[in-house]
Design a protein around this motif. Structure first.
Motif, short mmCIF file in Angstrom:
data_model
loop_
_atom_site.label_atom_id
_atom_site.label_comp_id
_atom_site.label_asym_id
_atom_site.label_seq_id
_atom_site.Cartn_x
_atom_site.Cartn_y
_atom_site.Cartn_z
N GLN A 121 3.52 2.30 13.28
CA GLN A 121 4.12 2.22 11.94
C GLN A 121 3.63 1.00 11.18
O GLN A 121 3.37 -0.05 11.75
CB GLN A 121 5.64 2.19 12.06
N VAL A 122 3.51 1.17 9.86
CA VAL A 122 3.23 0.04 8.97
C VAL A 122 4.57 -0.40 8.39
O VAL A 122 5.11 0.23 7.48
CB VAL A 122 2.24 0.43 7.86
N ASN A 123 5.10 -1.47 8.95
CA ASN A 123 6.44 -1.93 8.59
C ASN A 123 6.32 -3.23 7.81
O ASN A 123 5.98 -4.28 8.36
CB ASN A 123 7.28 -2.14 9.85
N ARG A 124 6.58 -3.16 6.52
CA ARG A 124 6.50 -4.34 5.69
C ARG A 124 7.62 -5.33 5.98
O ARG A 124 7.51 -6.52 5.65
CB ARG A 124 6.53 -3.95 4.22
N ASN A 125 8.67 -4.85 6.57
CA ASN A 125 9.80 -5.75 6.88
C ASN A 125 9.51 -6.63 8.09
O ASN A 125 10.12 -7.69 8.24
CB ASN A 125 11.06 -4.93 7.13
N ASP A 126 8.63 -6.18 8.96
CA ASP A 126 8.25 -6.97 10.12
C ASP A 126 7.03 -7.81 9.70
O ASP A 126 5.90 -7.35 9.69
CB ASP A 126 7.91 -6.06 11.29
N GLU A 127 7.28 -9.06 9.37
CA GLU A 127 6.23 -9.91 8.80
C GLU A 127 5.08 -10.13 9.77
O GLU A 127 3.90 -10.05 9.37
CB GLU A 127 6.84 -11.26 8.41
N ASP A 131 1.29 -8.73 9.08
CA ASP A 131 0.16 -9.65 8.98
C ASP A 131 -1.00 -9.19 9.87
O ASP A 131 -2.18 -9.28 9.47
CB ASP A 131 0.58 -11.07 9.35
N ARG A 132 -0.69 -8.72 11.07
CA ARG A 132 -1.74 -8.21 11.94
C ARG A 132 -2.42 -6.99 11.32
O ARG A 132 -3.63 -6.81 11.43
CB ARG A 132 -1.16 -7.84 13.32
N PHE A 133 -1.60 -6.13 10.71
CA PHE A 133 -2.14 -4.94 10.04
C PHE A 133 -3.12 -5.34 8.93
O PHE A 133 -4.24 -4.81 8.84
CB PHE A 133 -0.99 -4.10 9.48
N LYS A 134 -2.74 -6.27 8.07
CA LYS A 134 -3.58 -6.68 6.96
C LYS A 134 -4.86 -7.35 7.45
O LYS A 134 -5.95 -7.11 6.92
CB LYS A 134 -2.82 -7.63 6.02
N THR A 135 -4.74 -8.19 8.47
CA THR A 135 -5.92 -8.88 9.00
C THR A 135 -6.96 -7.90 9.54
O THR A 135 -8.16 -8.01 9.25
CB THR A 135 -5.51 -9.87 10.10
#
Length: 299
Positions: A121-127, A131-135
């Protein structure tokens, strides 16, 4: 389910930057046979450079409803959430360049790559997780992703300078060379076991020539006269002048012959002869003109 689309385009259209080294040569201007040398030219500016960048991302979460759990059932099955993600990046390139006025070049290429994303899941609430997803996504974008297919095509077109050679200006000829190339990956680029790829290519060579017969025929004075809309009047005028000259010549000869036979006046003799001759029907003027023109063209 969410879908994201975006595009970035760049297009450049340049004005010709031409160089003609022999254009001002006075010697070549006087020599018609060297016109193809005087017209040598170069263009250093591409006529078009275009780059298109297209992004297409979709994200979907799907979970099956549990209908097995109830107060009377002992069988309990919890269905996991299914995540479906795809992030495609397509790029299109176009280059057009007229190297000379007679030589042109066209090139088109396109490639498609897959931008990898972390599973789950891409969870924006889990910072931390976000961050790992964006990197990881940005690193893949910087590396242009994993290519899944690529293809291009190009062509060269050249107009042979036959029309610049004296006597051959009724001939035109064009030569063309074109080629294609395509590459496709087999399987998923994220798989640890690669299945290879497929490659296809082709090329075509063509030469086309044309003969302008009207230009060829116009080189002859006789044919140019026939194409003149006033040619009929000129033919008739010429024939009338010829006929009058012949009538005058015959009249002078007849006058001399009559004087030798006793000096009989020409006018009285002609009057008597005309009275004896039966009246002839005047020929059709239009038909007579047609016969004259036809005889002139045949001769």
């Amino acid at each position: 389910q969410k879908t994201y689309r975006g595009a970035i385009n760049y297009n450049f259209s340049g004005k010709p930057l031409e160089f003609e080294p022999f254009k001002k040569s006075e010697f070549l201007k006087k020599k018609k046979g060297l016109k193809f040398i005087r017209d040598i030219n170069f263009n250093f500016m591409p006529s078009q450079i275009s780059v298109q960048s297209l992004f297409d991302r979709s994200y979907q979460e799907r979970k099956a409803r549990n209908i097995t759990s109830s107060s009377t059932s002992s069988f309990i099955f919890e269905s996991p959430t299914f995540y479906q993600k795809s992030f495609n990046w397509s790029r299109v390139y176009t280059v057009r360049h007229n190297f000379t006025k007679s030589l042109t070049f066209n090139f088109n290429a396109s490639t498609r790559s897959l931008i990898g994303e972390p599973p789950g899941q891409v969870n924006r609430n889990d910072e931390e997780q976000y961050d790992r997803f964006k990197t990881e996504v940005w690193d893949n974008i910087k590396n242009l992703g994993d290519n899944t297919n690529y293809n291009h095509n190009f062509d060269f077109n050249y107009k042979l300078p036959l029309d610049k050679i004296p006597g051959l200006d009724f001939i035109s000829a064009n030569a063309r060379y074109s080629g294609t190339y395509a590459w496709d990956i087999v399987g998923n680029p994220d798989d640890t076991v690669r299945l290879g790829s497929t490659i296809r290519n082709s090329n075509t060579k063509t030469i086309q020539g044309n003969l302008n017969m009207e230009t060829l025929y116009n080189k002859f004075e006789y044919i140019r006269q026939l194409k003149n809309p006033d040619i009929s009047q000129k033919i008739l005028l010429k024939e009338n002048k010829k006929k009058k000259r012949e009538e005058k010549k015959e009249a002078k000869a007849l006058e001399k012959e009559l004087k030798k036979n006793g000096g009989v006046p020409l006018d009285s003799t002609l009057t008597k002869e005309e009275d004896k001759k039966p009246e002839k029907e005047e020929p059709d003027t239009l038909e007579n003109e047609k016969n004259i023109i036809q005889k002139y063209l045949i001769d």
